[in-house]
Design an enzyme around this catalytic site. Structure first.
Site, mmCIF file in Angstrom:
data_model
loop_
_atom_site.group_PDB
_atom_site.id
_atom_site.type_symbol
_atom_site.label_atom_id
_atom_site.label_comp_id
_atom_site.label_asym_id
_atom_site.label_seq_id
_atom_site.Cartn_x
_atom_site.Cartn_y
_atom_site.Cartn_z
ATOM 1 N N GLY A 1 1.943 8.169 10.049
ATOM 2 C CA GLY A 1 0.828 8.150 9.787
ATOM 3 C C GLY A 1 -0.225 9.055 10.505
ATOM 4 O O GLY A 1 -1.349 8.955 10.388
ATOM 5 N N HIS B 1 7.588 8.693 15.252
ATOM 6 C CA HIS B 1 6.611 7.513 14.800
ATOM 7 C C HIS B 1 5.168 8.480 14.375
ATOM 8 O O HIS B 1 4.267 8.092 14.624
ATOM 9 C CB HIS B 1 6.309 6.649 15.770
ATOM 10 N N GLU C 1 10.111 2.037 21.552
ATOM 11 C CA GLU C 1 9.506 3.609 21.480
ATOM 12 C C GLU C 1 8.974 3.946 22.859
ATOM 13 O O GLU C 1 8.355 3.042 23.587
ATOM 14 C CB GLU C 1 8.686 3.723 20.184
ATOM 15 N N ALA D 1 8.858 2.385 8.172
ATOM 16 C CA ALA D 1 7.987 1.076 8.512
ATOM 17 C C ALA D 1 7.987 0.682 9.814
ATOM 18 O O ALA D 1 7.069 0.833 10.462
ATOM 19 C CB ALA D 1 8.688 -0.038 7.451
ATOM 20 N N HIS E 1 0.855 -1.093 -0.100
ATOM 21 C CA HIS E 1 0.026 -0.015 -0.073
ATOM 22 C C HIS E 1 0.929 1.177 0.267
ATOM 23 O O HIS E 1 0.658 2.120 -0.869
ATOM 24 C CB HIS E 1 -1.023 0.008 1.202
ATOM 25 N N ILE E 2 1.906 1.231 0.874
ATOM 26 C CA ILE E 2 2.637 2.554 1.052
ATOM 27 C C ILE E 2 3.699 2.719 0.007
ATOM 28 O O ILE E 2 3.820 3.844 -0.648
ATOM 29 C CB ILE E 2 3.302 2.678 2.659
ATOM 30 N N ASP F 1 10.151 -6.875 -3.868
ATOM 31 C CA ASP F 1 9.022 -7.256 -3.205
ATOM 32 C C ASP F 1 9.080 -8.654 -3.373
ATOM 33 O O ASP F 1 9.373 -9.417 -4.328
ATOM 34 C CB ASP F 1 7.679 -6.862 -3.567
HETATM 35 P P1 NAI Z 1 1.516 -3.612 2.915
HETATM 36 O O1 NAI Z 1 1.324 -5.265 3.639
HETATM 37 O O2 NAI Z 1 0.536 -3.090 2.045
HETATM 38 O O3 NAI Z 1 3.033 -3.887 2.141
HETATM 39 C C1 NAI Z 1 4.025 -4.548 2.703
HETATM 40 C C2 NAI Z 1 4.916 -5.107 1.467
HETATM 41 O O4 NAI Z 1 5.853 -5.441 1.925
HETATM 42 C C3 NAI Z 1 4.156 -6.395 0.694
HETATM 43 O O5 NAI Z 1 3.859 -6.116 -0.675
HETATM 44 C C4 NAI Z 1 4.779 -7.595 1.150
HETATM 45 O O6 NAI Z 1 4.713 -8.552 0.179
HETATM 46 C C5 NAI Z 1 6.384 -6.976 0.910
HETATM 47 N N1 NAI Z 1 7.173 -7.811 1.657
HETATM 48 C C6 NAI Z 1 7.140 -8.428 2.844
HETATM 49 N N2 NAI Z 1 8.256 -9.039 3.328
HETATM 50 C C7 NAI Z 1 9.131 -8.466 2.399
HETATM 51 C C8 NAI Z 1 10.596 -8.683 2.301
HETATM 52 N N3 NAI Z 1 11.087 -9.545 3.047
HETATM 53 N N4 NAI Z 1 11.222 -8.278 1.034
HETATM 54 C C9 NAI Z 1 10.404 -7.296 0.225
HETATM 55 N N5 NAI Z 1 9.158 -6.989 0.356
HETATM 56 C C10 NAI Z 1 8.454 -7.679 1.348
HETATM 57 O O7 NAI Z 1 2.101 -2.818 4.284
HETATM 58 P P2 NAI Z 1 1.865 -1.145 4.240
HETATM 59 O O8 NAI Z 1 0.459 -0.539 4.560
HETATM 60 O O9 NAI Z 1 2.496 -0.652 2.880
HETATM 61 O O10 NAI Z 1 3.000 -0.723 5.311
HETATM 62 C C11 NAI Z 1 4.457 -1.113 5.232
HETATM 63 C C12 NAI Z 1 4.852 -0.703 6.762
HETATM 64 O O11 NAI Z 1 4.695 0.552 7.021
HETATM 65 C C13 NAI Z 1 4.537 -1.553 7.625
HETATM 66 O O12 NAI Z 1 5.496 -2.171 8.461
HETATM 67 C C14 NAI Z 1 3.743 -0.831 8.555
HETATM 68 O O13 NAI Z 1 3.441 -1.277 9.953
HETATM 69 C C15 NAI Z 1 4.424 0.467 8.428
HETATM 70 N N6 NAI Z 1 3.456 1.757 8.789
HETATM 71 C C16 NAI Z 1 4.062 2.495 9.390
HETATM 72 C C17 NAI Z 1 3.464 3.914 9.984
HETATM 73 C C18 NAI Z 1 4.103 4.729 10.527
HETATM 74 O O14 NAI Z 1 3.590 5.705 11.080
HETATM 75 N N7 NAI Z 1 5.289 5.120 10.413
HETATM 76 C C19 NAI Z 1 2.041 3.899 9.555
HETATM 77 C C20 NAI Z 1 1.545 2.768 8.627
HETATM 78 C C21 NAI Z 1 2.223 1.702 8.291
#
Ligand code: NAI
Length: 402
Positions: A287, A284, A261, A231, A153-154, A173
């Protein structure tokens, strides 16, 4: 149409109200989290409870409120309660895991530009009364290569925004992901690290991603390249990043998430990156925007409303996902949670056949312990149908929509 009350705690955005009111609920807001006893008292007669990160819903509390139908976690996670325990009660829990995607993507783009212009350093110098006008080490991002690890997503949103800035985008990915715009997948992490001017990490916290960027991976990056982690704190080894910044191999870093944290604002915090050049540290907040809060409110509330009005548990964090088209007015909809043991569905069919109730639509899903079935039934007496369904000993929770 069901009627009841929704209690929304912790200052949940009022964008939640419209969907819940349309589902027949009277909505009440509380600005903060409630103490254990105050929450217990406030939950009397509540059908839907909305919480954010500060509330805790113990099994003991839920035992005292068996009529609570659903919980909305108006945030990304669901740490407020035990999801297995909720499933065993037939308590549907919904959250809003992707409502802050855009906010994280925008912060990441801001940091890509800020790191390339060394904005953190220039700003800090001026705060300290030091005027240091220089072009040395400052770059446009246009034409530079952004490497995105995790194209979910991100990551894919960052890809779109970065291309609008004229960057070349590559990504890696573990799952096969459709490239957006002119972005190009690369087959290995090593290849991505070697080809990127700036690397941004957007993977989940999983055993396979823990410390996926450490000394060896940083060594594979281009000299002067930059790293962003918005992330999870477990994904990047910050001691290794500090070392690579000190020896000049890494040209800068932006970090929003840390291995540990503080749980409260103003609690003490330390990181090996503190004081290092061209490092942007944020607490942090990736989001954390008002737009994300509003989006979370709308997303969680609309899922709760669909559950109330149609019985849909699509994207529930606790119970099996079942979704049927809206019930027809000439049918009664039965929503039935039961223990997942053989023979329950067969018994339901028999009990309904005995009273000539025709099953017009049916959809069941199970997890290892709990099953949820939606049945649309044609019958003159919904009371009789409900009584029969309730008589099944494995029943956990039953509701009818007419
Ligand atoms: P998502 O689940 O939509 O995308 C994650 C992607 O990483 C997936 O496409 C998955 O296949 C891929 N992936 C998994 N393991 C992998 C690896 N070893 N190598 C390469 N790709 C791999 O998740 P989303 O929503 O995009 O979130 C990503 C990160 O951002 C998460 O860790 C989430 O917790 C974090 N996050 C941080 C926020 C903040 O406030 N800083 C707010 C929202 C999310």
């Amino acid at each position: 149409m069901p009627t009841g009350r929704a209690l929304l705690l912790e200052g949940i955005h009022t964008d939640a109200d419209a969907a819940l009111e349309a589902a027949g609920l009277e909505v009440t807001h509380e600005n903060g989290a409630l103490t254990k006893d105050a929450l217990d008292a406030a939950m009397a007669g509540v059908t839907v409870l909305g919480v954010r990160s500060k509330s805790r819903l113990s099994a003991e509390l839920l035992d005292r409120h068996p009529n609570l139908l659903a919980v909305g976690c108006f945030c990304i996670g669901t740490d407020q309660l035990d999801l297995r325990d909720a499933a065993r009660r037939g308590l549907a829990v919904f959250n809003a895991p992707f409502s802050n995607t855009r906010s994280v993507a925008e912060l990441t783009i801001a940091e890509i530009v800020a790191l390339h212009r060394r904005l953190g350093d220039r700003s800090r110098e001026l705060h300290d009364g030091i005027w240091r006008k220089t072009a040395a080490g400052a770059h446009e991002v246009r034409g530079r290569t952004l490497g995105i690890i995790g194209y979910g997503h991100i990551g894919s949103q960052v890809s779109v925004l970065a291309e609008a800035f004229g960057m070349q985008v590559i990504y890696h990915d573990v799952a096969s992901k459709l490239a957006i715009g002119n972005a190009r997948p690369v087959e290995s992490l090593a290849r991505l690290l070697a080809e990127s001017d700036v690397v941004t990490v957007h993977v989940p916290d999983e055993p396979s991603t823990r410390n996926m960027i450490g000394t060896s991976e940083l060594g594979q990056m281009r000299p002067g390249a930059m790293l962003i982690n918005n992330a999870r704190g477990s994904v990047v080894d910050l001691d290794a990043v500090a070392e690579a910044l000190r020896d000049g191999h890494l040209g800068g870093a932006a970090v929003d998430v840390y291995p540990t944290e503080p749980s409260r604002n103003d609690d003490p915090f330390s990181t090996p990156l503190a004081g290092l050049p061209n490092v942007i540290l944020t607490p942090h907040i990736g989001g954390s925007t008002e737009e994300a809060q509003a989006a979370i409110a709308r997303d969680a509330a609309s899922k709760l409303a669909r559950y109330l009005v149609e019985g849909s548990t699509r994207s529930s964090a606790s119970v099996p996902e079942v979704d049927l088209p809206s019930p027809r007015p000439d049918r009664h909809r039965i929503l039935h949670f039961h223990r997942n043991v053989p023979g329950v569905l067969g018994r339901m069919h028999t009990l309904l056949a005995e009273i000539d109730a025709n099953i017009a639509a049916e959809y069941l899903q199970s997890d290892p312990e709990v099953s949820y079935v939606i049945l649309d039934v044609e019958s003159d007496s919904v009371e009789e149908v409900a009584e029969r369904m309730r008589s099944i000993p494995e029943t956990i929770r039953m509701r009818t929509l007419s």
